[in-house]
Scaffold this motif. Structure first.
Motif, mmCIF file in Angstrom:
data_model
loop_
_atom_site.group_PDB
_atom_site.id
_atom_site.type_symbol
_atom_site.label_atom_id
_atom_site.label_comp_id
_atom_site.label_asym_id
_atom_site.label_seq_id
_atom_site.Cartn_x
_atom_site.Cartn_y
_atom_site.Cartn_z
ATOM 1 N N ASN A 277 0.552 -1.178 0.331
ATOM 2 C CA ASN A 277 0.231 -0.360 -0.078
ATOM 3 C C ASN A 277 1.006 1.276 0.093
ATOM 4 O O ASN A 277 0.342 2.013 -0.010
ATOM 5 N N SER B 121 2.768 3.874 -1.404
ATOM 6 C CA SER B 121 3.160 5.199 -2.803
ATOM 7 C C SER B 121 4.396 4.751 -3.167
ATOM 8 O O SER B 121 5.783 5.165 -2.847
ATOM 9 N N THR C 39 -3.603 6.237 -2.801
ATOM 10 C CA THR C 39 -4.010 5.763 -0.732
ATOM 11 C C THR C 39 -5.117 5.271 -1.241
ATOM 12 O O THR C 39 -5.114 4.276 0.024
#
Lengths: 113, 763
Positions: free
Chosen positions: B510, B512, B575
């Motif tokens: 998750n 970035s 996100t």
């Protein structure tokens, strides 16, 4: 008597209908026309200026991409080759004749249905 | 820095970035009413000084519907049009400002016939030397330099304009004939009509109508085929002196036949469609809106497939969800236009089904019910109704699915549970209760206490019927074409980008990463769909690339395509991507809202494995600015993002050997991919041999009638160089002495160390 037989033989031979040559269809050389339709396995005819190594190339008209090429040894004068179409996209393609140095000698448009 | 900015500006200008036509939202007009506002079309991004060509049209409008421009200052009507008056089509030239002013004054006049009112606006920079026919959306270029017919036909076919291949003009209607007569200054003009193959059988021999027979006898009217347009001069065609080719503007506006050796002017036509809305010219910008005359139950879709997908290869069917099963409403496939538009209105199931009851309150004496403030945990307001309200009504509590609370709320409710006397439901969402109450006309029947509001009211109940749940099912018109498309969607550049992202920060799922600029890239790279992008996904992508294991078990659209509403799609970020819907589907469910009958749905398409978004819709909000791969995709047209390869085919020792040699130029190439198609009735694949430096993953997979081959240096540690060569060998199944066309290259892809997708020019 012999004379009669000989004269008859001469007459028989002389009266035989001479064999006429079978008419042949004129062959269209593919680079002498601007556009041709081509079907799978079709034989194409074209002339070469001399014996040597040449290439036949298929080019996509819209993108200029070469998609198929064959390198072959050709002879001076008339040559024949076949074009297969099953792997080709339908539509218009350029058929280009090149020499071994990639110089373009002839070009025509073909249609694949 | 300044130089860089200038270069960027010039590049953007060169690419025509930002030019567009925006359209207003759909609306319903009043029937039989003149002068109704239809403004909202705006041209954007064109040079303020350029002369633009703009077309405004009503597409197949209901009888009696027209439009008018109240302001036409600075505009010039194109040939065949006048600026003033009511009309269904108008083509003008003018500056962007003048055209926008005119568009803001656009009014629609309706008749009594109801139906869809499709308004379409197209614009481009007005090209010199070309004439635009607003009726069919084609461009025409007159060539005054004469040529024989056959030369004219050849020369025309060698021209391209705005991405369209030219052809010797065809004349298929009186409108088109009149257009040429009015616009082309020359006389005696060749057009694509000939009886060269068979005397007197006049056949169109160019363009989209090529092969169409329009006349089977000579003479002005003899043998004219009904439904085909003929306009011969008296006594023509007459084949006088072996005349096999047609000219128009002969001795006026009619046609004649002439022999090939005549040197005449001619016209090149560009465009193959019949509907101007389907135009696919490059740098030709168009948009449309479907209004309606009167309220009409409609379901129209704008489906954005992205830039590299041909929308017309797909169609759509309407479905309904009945007894937990989706089924087609009828078996009609609706074609999807080149703009991604499809209308399935005629396929809707308009029979409503029972959906419980609606409880409506009216002013009364007793506080039988109350509504609570918004609760985040419920995502709504708790509505409580005393169960004694239902005594003697015969209404089952569980069948109450809708409620009308004075003028505060009118809509669906979701059942909860009992709380003493109270039966409870949830009014979904935050309805801004306090402000609604403050504005209510029923203040004397509403009492505030401790944050909740009580209603002094009586209840009545009415049955509710609703439209069935509908869905639009997207269908690929050809499985073969779908396979070809998907082969070009997930390629070596997608796989390399996934590896690059993984190694540069996305490895923790998750988090970035540095390479992906969009949440949709994560979704597409998360090919196992578990909400985490990790090594398992890159491994699957690599297996797909090398042919070891395809990404999906079945090559069906529903396992490849992802469909989102445009608003859902635009809201996906780096996100939140793993909390969003992330499954493939080709059926998109939608509700027919009876409150808004004129329904238009905007859908976006992306694909599993399309990591670089080369074949996906762009995000509207932030995606354009940050989605670098799309920009890269556009710029593959320029030389710097191009590499060269050389193709050779030879018959060597009775085997067919195809060699692809790479010349990466100055690009640091880390990945290549080619698809070599072969005639499997004549050839049998034997092997691929690789000549590559370093330790790339080389792959060559036989897919039955094509070989997918290439190389990938997934860690970017080395690059491919000029010695790179792929040699593919086939065994002939038949006796052959020629090999041309037995193989052909179709899809190609390459990627450099930066993750930039490269175009391969095959020489």
């Amino acid at each position: 008597m012999k004379k009669i037989i000989l004269i008859s033989l001469i007459l028989l031979v002389g009266c035989t209908k001479p064999e006429l040559p079978t008419p042949t269809m004129p062959i269209e050389k593919i680079f002498t026309v601007t556009e041709s339709k081509v079907t799978n396995g079709q034989t194409i005819y074209f002339d070469l200026p001399s014996s040597g190594t040449y290439m036949l190339t298929l080019v996509e008209i819209s993108t200029g991409q070469v998609i198929s090429r064959e390198k072959f040894i050709g002879q001076n004068g008339e040559n024949t080759k076949k074009i297969y179409t099953k792997s080709l996209p339908t539509g218009y393609l350029y058929l280009v004749l090149e020499d071994v140095n990639k110089n373009q000698l002839n070009k025509t448009k073909i249609t694949i249905n | 820095m300044k130089k860089l900015l200038v270069i960027c500006f010039l590049l953007i200008s060169f690419l025509g970035f930002g030019q567009s036509v925006s359209a207003p939202d759909s609306k319903s007009f009043l029937p039989s009413t003149t002068g109704q506002d239809a403004s909202g079309f705006v041209l954007n991004g064109f040079s303020s000084t350029a002369t633009l060509l703009a077309s405004i049209s009503l597409v197949n409008p209901p009888s009696g519907t027209t439009f008018v421009l109240n302001t036409t200052t600075g505009l010039t009507a194109a040939s065949g049009f006048i600026l003033s008056g009511n009309k269904t089509r108008l083509v003008v030239t003018g500056t962007m400002a003048n055209i926008n002013t005119a568009l803001s004054s656009l009014k629609v006049n309706t008749g009594s016939v109801r139906g869809n009112v499709v308004l379409s606006v197209a614009a481009t920079v007005n090209p010199t030397g070309y004439f635009y026919n607003g009726t069919n959306g084609h461009f025409y270029r007159p060539i005054s330099t004469g040529a024989t017919y056959t030369n004219a036909r050849t020369l025309a076919s060698q021209q391209t304009f705005k991405g369209q291949q030219g052809y010797l003009v065809t004349i298929t209607s009186a409108d088109e004939d009149a257009f040429i007569f009015n616009n082309v200054p020359q006389n005696t003009i060749w057009f694509a009509l000939t009886d060269e193959a068979s005397e007197a059988r006049w056949t169109i021999d160019a363009g989209p109508e090529a092969g169409t027979l329009i006349k089977i006898n000579n003479g002005q009217l003899n043998g004219n085929i009904p439904g085909q347009y003929n306009n011969w001069a008296p006594g023509e065609p007459n084949n006088s002196g072996n005349e096999d080719y047609a000219v128009t503007k002969w001795n006026g506006s009619q046609w004649n036949d002439l022999p090939n050796h005549f040197v005449n002017p001619y016209v090149i036509e560009f465009g193959t469609w019949t509907n101007p809305d389907d135009a696919t010219f490059t740098e030709f910008y168009t948009n449309s809106v479907t209004h309606s005359n009167g309220e009409v139950l409609t379901a129209r879709f704008n489906i954005d497939f992205g830039g590299n997908v041909d929308e017309t290869k797909f169609s759509a069917k309407a479905n309904t969800f009945v007894n937990n099963v989706w089924g087609v409403t009828n078996n009609t496939s609706r074609a999807i236009s080149g703009l991604g538009k499809v209308d399935i209105t005629n396929d809707l199931d308009t029979n409503k089904i029972s959906d419980g009851f609606k409880a409506t309150i009216t002013p009364g004496q007793v506080e039988w019910s109350l509504i609570n403030p918004y609760e985040t945990s419920r995502n709504g307001h708790r509505l409580q109704i005393d169960e004694r309200v239902f005594s003697g009504t015969g209404i089952n509590l569980n069948t109450i699915k809708y409620v009308k609370l004075f003028d505060i709320y009118d809509g669906p409710i979701n059942p909860m549970d009992f709380n003493g006397w109270w039966k409870q439901w949830v009014v979904p969402g935050n309805i801004n209760l306090a402000s609604k109450v403050a504005a209510s006309s029923f203040q004397s029947n509403i009492r505030l206490q401790d944050g909740w509001y009580a209603f002094k009211a009586d209840y009545s109940f009415s049955p509710v019927s609703v439209f069935k749940q509908h869905g639009i099912d997207i269908i690929a018109n050809s499985q073969t074409e779908l396979n070809t498309l998907y082969n070009s969607i997930v390629t070596v550049s997608d796989v390399f980008l996934a590896f690059k992202e993984l190694s540069n920060g996305g490895i923790f799922g998750n988090e970035s990463g540095n390479e992906f600029t969009s949440g949709i890239q994560f979704m597409n790279a998360d090919v196992d769909g578990n909400g985490v992008f990790n090594e398992a996904d890159t491994y699957k992508l690599l297996q797909h690339l090398t042919g070891a294991q395809p990404l999906t078990q079945y090559s069906a659209l529903t396992y490849l395509m992802k469909l989102y509403s445009k608003s859902e799609y635009d809201a996906i970020t780096k996100t939140n991507w793993n909390t969003q819907f992330n499954s493939t589907r080709s059926l998109y469910p939608f509700n027919l809202n009876s409150g808004t009958l004129n329904n238009t749905y905007n859908l976006n398409v992306t694909w599993v494995g399309d990591v670089n978004l080369s074949h996906s819709a762009q995000q509207t909000v932030s995606g354009i600015a940050t989605n670098s791969m799309r920009t890269m995709s556009l710029s593959t047209q320029s030389v710097p993002n191009q590499i060269n390869a050389y193709l050779m085919g030879e018959n060597i020792g009775g085997k067919v050997v195809i060699t692809i040699s790479l010349d990466p130029l100055q690009q640091e190439v880390v990945g290549t991919q080619f698809q070599l198609n072969y005639d499997n009735t004549s050839l049998k694949f034997e092997k691929v041999e690789f000549t590559t430096k370093g330790n790339p993953t080389n792959f060559g997979t036989d897919r039955g009638s094509s070989i997918t081959l290439g190389s990938l240096i997934s860690d970017g540690s080395t690059t491919l160089d000029k010695t790179t060569e792929y040699k593919i060998t086939f065994l002939p199944l038949i006796g052959i002495n020629s090999i041309l066309g037995l193989t052909s290259i179709s899809t190609t892809d390459a990627v450099n160390k930066n993750g930039t997708q490269l175009k391969i020019k095959i020489n």
